[in-house]
Design an enzyme around this catalytic site. Structure first.
Site, PDB file in Angstrom:
ATOM      1  N   TYR A 143      16.914 -13.037   3.679  1.00 27.59           N
ATOM      2  CA  TYR A 143      17.023 -14.412   3.174  1.00 27.59           C
ATOM      3  C   TYR A 143      17.323 -15.408   4.300  1.00 27.59           C
ATOM      4  CZ  TYR A 143      17.081 -12.489  -1.568  1.00 27.59           C
ATOM      5  OH  TYR A 143      16.767 -11.849  -2.732  1.00 27.59           O
ATOM      6  N   LYS A 194      16.780   1.276   2.448  1.00 29.18           N
ATOM      7  CA  LYS A 194      15.460   1.918   2.483  1.00 29.18           C
ATOM      8  C   LYS A 194      15.226   2.457   3.885  1.00 29.18           C
ATOM      9  CE  LYS A 194      12.130   1.746  -0.017  1.00 29.18           C
ATOM     10  NZ  LYS A 194      11.544   2.878  -0.799  1.00 29.18           N
ATOM     11  N   ASP A 251      20.731  -8.419  -4.555  1.00 28.69           N
ATOM     12  CA  ASP A 251      20.308  -9.471  -5.474  1.00 28.69           C
ATOM     13  C   ASP A 251      19.689  -8.825  -6.721  1.00 28.69           C
ATOM     14  OD1 ASP A 251      19.553 -11.852  -6.563  1.00 28.69           O
ATOM     15  OD2 ASP A 251      18.182 -12.440  -4.975  1.00 28.69           O
TER      16      ASP A 251
END
Ligand code: NAD
Length: 370
Positions: A143, A194, A251
């Site tokens: 972000y 990940k 999020d």
């Protein structure tokens, strides 16, 4: 800490002031019945601040926030401000606060109150007794990473770029929050990323593992890939205690976990900064819900998310665990007694207004403090 804790209250827009009124009654109760002194200041943020000052995040509000020990936030936004330039939109007030207070850890509890277990989209047996804490990194990752943008290519097409980036320091400070929380809970942290496809996630896993080995070997650490975590949250959510994850994955996963609990009107949150040398943690506390313009001014707002946010404030910024537990227990008892605001209404229960719910919580606090 000084006897009087400095608390800044920012009710904001829509139902924000309505649910905050119920918290103020609890603050008065704490003052009168528990002898807990709060220096309460009220400030402007969001659309109401824009109307009064021309800015959704006036300098006076920033100064008051920096001078306070904790900030309790209501909600901001509304259709009348949707057409404003992005820099003037009410949401800027919230983003500005998070940035200026350097709040990097977002705590989103997903707790299912026994009386509301049937409101979940999952079966009662999967969610009854659920108590998860999701710790989302809030100021880094994709972000905020650079480079970012949309560029025009020579062939006339366009290219959009964002960058997922984390540093050692950013990972360690948020992992530390998760380990510390787990120590006070059931002693288990799931670190979610990940690392099978992303280098930034590989670094995340390495750094969390290293910090665990150095300082938190008493806490159990498990690693989980984000796609699996999403599946496990709806398959067997009670396997989790504390989850710590990146801004992007947090999020998504925190909203997913929130829905296990059934209602937006019940969900509190906290955003925390680093402890100062004396160990004091500055925080911003707010319900997950927005300003709910569709029900504003009708006495329909559920004040429990704001009340539970205040309980988090007492627990994490003021170290007032007994008072926080008192509020949590009062909420639980009122729900078990069958009172419901419209958003969580169930057959056979008694519907109450925003104020009616506040009355019931205060009566329950009275009973418990007697
Ligand atoms: P919302 O959370 O305000 O409302 C979604 C739905 O849930 C509505 O039907 C609303 O009536 C209901 N609801 C929400 N809180 C409730 C409560 N406490 N009690 C009973 N019902 C409740 O989300 P939205 O409608 O998408 O957004 C409305 C405005 O709020 C927008 O301007 C948006 O930008 C803003 N917003 C602000 C925040 C914030 O301040 N942190 C968060 C989300 C949305």
């Amino acid at each position: 800490m000084a006897a009087n804790r400095k608390l800044l209250i920012l009710p904001g827009d829509g139902i924000g002031p309505e649910v905050m009124t119920e918290v103020r009654r609890i603050i008065d109760w704490m003052d009168a019945r528990r002898g807990v002194g709060f220096d309460v200041t009220e400030g402007l943020v969001g659309g109401v601040a824009y109307e009064a000052t021309g800015s959704p995040f006036p300098d006076e509000t920033l100064e008051a926030a920096l001078a306070s020990d904790a900030v309790l936030f209501g909600a901001v936004g509304g259709p009348q401000w949707d057409g404003l330039d992005f820099s003037l939109r009410p949401e800027r007030g919230l983003l500005g606060l998070r940035k200026e207070l350097e709040l990097f850890a977002n705590l989103r509890p997903a707790v299912v109150f026994e009386a509301l277990a049937d409101a979940s989209s999952l079966k009662r047996e999967l969610v009854a007794g659920l108590d998860i804490m999701i710790v989302r990194e809030l100021t880094g990752g994709i972000y905020f990473g650079e480079p970012r943008g949309i560029e025009q290519l020579a062939d006339g097409s366009r290219r959009g770029v964002n960058t997922e980036v984390y540093t050692t320091g950013e990972i360690r400070r948020v992992a530390r929050v998760a380990f510390e929380l787990a120590r006070k809970r059931r002693g288990l942290v799931h670190s979610v990323e990940k690392s099978n496809v992303l280098e930034s996630s590989q670094l995340w896993r390495d750094e969390v593992t290293r910090l665990h080995g150095e300082e938190y070997a008493d806490v159990e650490l498990r690693h989980m890939l984000a796609d699996n975590a999403a599946m496990q949250l709806v398959r067997e959510p009670k396997q989790f205690d504390v989850m710590v994850t990146t801004n992007l994955f947090g999020d998504i996963l925190s909203d997913c976990a929130a829905m296990l609990t059934g209602s937006l009107g019940m969900l509190p949150s906290a955003s925390l900064g680093a402890p100062d040398p004396a160990g004091f943690i500055r925080g911003l506390y707010e319900p997950v819900h927005g300003s709910a313009p569709d029900i504003t001014g009708q006495g329909l707002a559920n004040p429990l998310a704001e009340i539970l946010s205040f309980a988090m404030l007492l627990r994490y910024s003021f170290d007032m665990t007994d008072e926080a537990e008192l509020i949590d227990a009062a909420v639980s008892a009122v729900l078990a007694g069958g009172l419901r605001t419209a958003d969580i209404m169930q057959p056979g229960m008694a519907k109450v207004s925003t104020t009616g719910m506040g009355d019931a919580i205060l009566a329950e606090l009275d009973k418990r403090a007697a």
